[in-house]
Design a protein around this motif. Sequence first.
Motif, mmCIF file in Angstrom:
data_model
loop_
_atom_site.group_PDB
_atom_site.id
_atom_site.type_symbol
_atom_site.label_atom_id
_atom_site.label_comp_id
_atom_site.label_asym_id
_atom_site.label_seq_id
_atom_site.Cartn_x
_atom_site.Cartn_y
_atom_site.Cartn_z
ATOM 1 N N TRP A 162 5.579 6.284 2.629
ATOM 2 C CA TRP A 162 4.788 6.800 3.651
ATOM 3 C C TRP A 162 5.254 7.714 4.724
ATOM 4 O O TRP A 162 4.559 8.430 5.381
ATOM 5 N N SER A 189 -8.104 5.214 5.280
ATOM 6 C CA SER A 189 -8.609 4.294 4.198
ATOM 7 C C SER A 189 -8.211 3.073 3.963
ATOM 8 O O SER A 189 -8.494 2.060 3.674
ATOM 9 N N ALA A 190 -6.581 2.896 4.751
ATOM 10 C CA ALA A 190 -6.180 1.625 4.598
ATOM 11 C C ALA A 190 -6.737 0.457 5.588
ATOM 12 O O ALA A 190 -7.057 -0.564 5.365
ATOM 13 N N VAL A 246 0.833 -0.971 0.019
ATOM 14 C CA VAL A 246 -0.069 0.056 0.077
ATOM 15 C C VAL A 246 0.923 1.289 -0.043
ATOM 16 O O VAL A 246 1.832 1.283 0.851
ATOM 17 N N LEU A 256 -3.498 1.316 -3.791
ATOM 18 C CA LEU A 256 -3.529 2.595 -3.566
ATOM 19 C C LEU A 256 -5.057 2.762 -3.158
ATOM 20 O O LEU A 256 -5.761 2.700 -4.201
ATOM 21 N N THR A 257 -5.616 3.601 -2.271
ATOM 22 C CA THR A 257 -6.767 3.627 -2.027
ATOM 23 C C THR A 257 -7.350 4.983 -2.591
ATOM 24 O O THR A 257 -8.682 5.186 -2.794
ATOM 25 N N SER A 271 -2.899 6.880 -0.208
ATOM 26 C CA SER A 271 -3.390 5.952 0.881
ATOM 27 C C SER A 271 -3.224 6.289 2.288
ATOM 28 O O SER A 271 -2.023 6.169 2.653
ATOM 29 N N LEU A 289 -10.052 -0.418 3.964
ATOM 30 C CA LEU A 289 -9.650 -1.422 3.008
ATOM 31 C C LEU A 289 -9.521 -2.927 3.676
ATOM 32 O O LEU A 289 -10.071 -4.092 3.296
ATOM 33 N N TYR A 349 3.638 -0.866 3.918
ATOM 34 C CA TYR A 349 3.277 0.327 3.762
ATOM 35 C C TYR A 349 4.767 1.262 3.114
ATOM 36 O O TYR A 349 5.763 1.067 3.771
ATOM 37 N N GLU A 364 -5.408 1.048 -8.280
ATOM 38 C CA GLU A 364 -6.599 1.585 -7.687
ATOM 39 C C GLU A 364 -7.323 0.506 -6.648
ATOM 40 O O GLU A 364 -7.707 -0.484 -7.629
#
Length: 401
Positions: A72, A49-50, A23, A305-306, A45, A53, A69, A324
């Motif tokens: 980040w 949102s992670a 992610v 990725l969110t 992300s 998910l 991750y 996505e």
Amino acid sequence: RGYLTETLGLESGASMPGIYLDVYGAVRKRESFLGLPLERTKILSDTESAAALLDELEAAGVEDVSLRYLSWSRDGLARRVEKSLTPAGGVGSRGELLALQKRLEKQGGRLYLDAELQLFYKGGNGVSGFFDISRSLSNAPAYQYDFPLSTGLRKSNGERGLLLSPAKLPSIAQRLFARAEKEGFGGLSLGTLPGTLYADYSSGVMATRSKSLEWVRQALEKRPEGISLLADTPNLYALPYLAGAVNLPSSSSRYDATDRSVPFLQMVFSGLLDYALSPINLGADPQAGLLAALETGAGLHYALLTGDNHTVMGTRLDYLTSAEAADWLETVKVQAAQAAAVWEKTGGTPLHSHAVLEGGVTRTLYENGTAVYINRGTADREVNGVRVPAGGYTVRQEGAA
């Protein structure tokens, strides 16, 4: 496998494959503001949102998820050597990361925070961009450039990276591990460290790759017991310190001299190390990615990725053209259920043998006697009395190996 257990000390045993999610948190993107080019941080992300998910996957029965991750941290986006393990603004807080780690561990997975220690673009965090870098035989900095596959030529407008002197690695790694322990993070992914080895001909170091290897080992040996490491395409020397590996090759080089691909690496790793191949959703055919994982005993691997994947266009993450999460969630759920049914039968036991049969059908035999037949052809096949559908697989019990 015997060498890895007897010489390197890896422990052998059954290990059930799992789901690996890469992610991506954020990216720096150049934009125009009042006619001036500015770089801004774009969130891909965040931790919220992670978590959402993971909620959706958990609701569908998808468990044993490990999340790596990437892109980040504040240091990572600034392209400096990682030190603080501080989330970039907008990605989330340390508390939210710890909450994400706790829920993953509760479900049988783990959170791995990516931390690059070798390749950097700016000095800082106790690292000098002049004194602490690797140099070539001419004493010039060993600059790292991007070479697009489309041209094979050096990117004329790309940034040039620097390589940390291997002599600095033990102290830099110890500092990072101490920081991770202090913050309560239990999983790290050390960027290029487990899979990239280079020399340093600086006048004060003069180290070939053999000497550099000693420093890399010293750096990895600093890992505390409570910290788990996930590696990207690791080399042999890193294996004793790892809990898992991703992006293992799924085929040979396919040069003309190669007749066919043999999953030798996976046969060696199975039963010793959790592993996954390249992300399924970044390949040309998701079904082919699933078949490759079932054939080699690998976990399922996805890069997600969110946010909107159009955000990465024109950035260093522009290869994430099909990442996505909203477009892939159903595929992940279906493939995870299919793989879980196969893994339940193999019991996570090591691979025993692999063979190519009539019509290109492959047969992977696990040590508990479960055989997985894979048919990548466009027509159904019957081999040894086993019917294998086109572009599919058949699993059956054939007795202990």
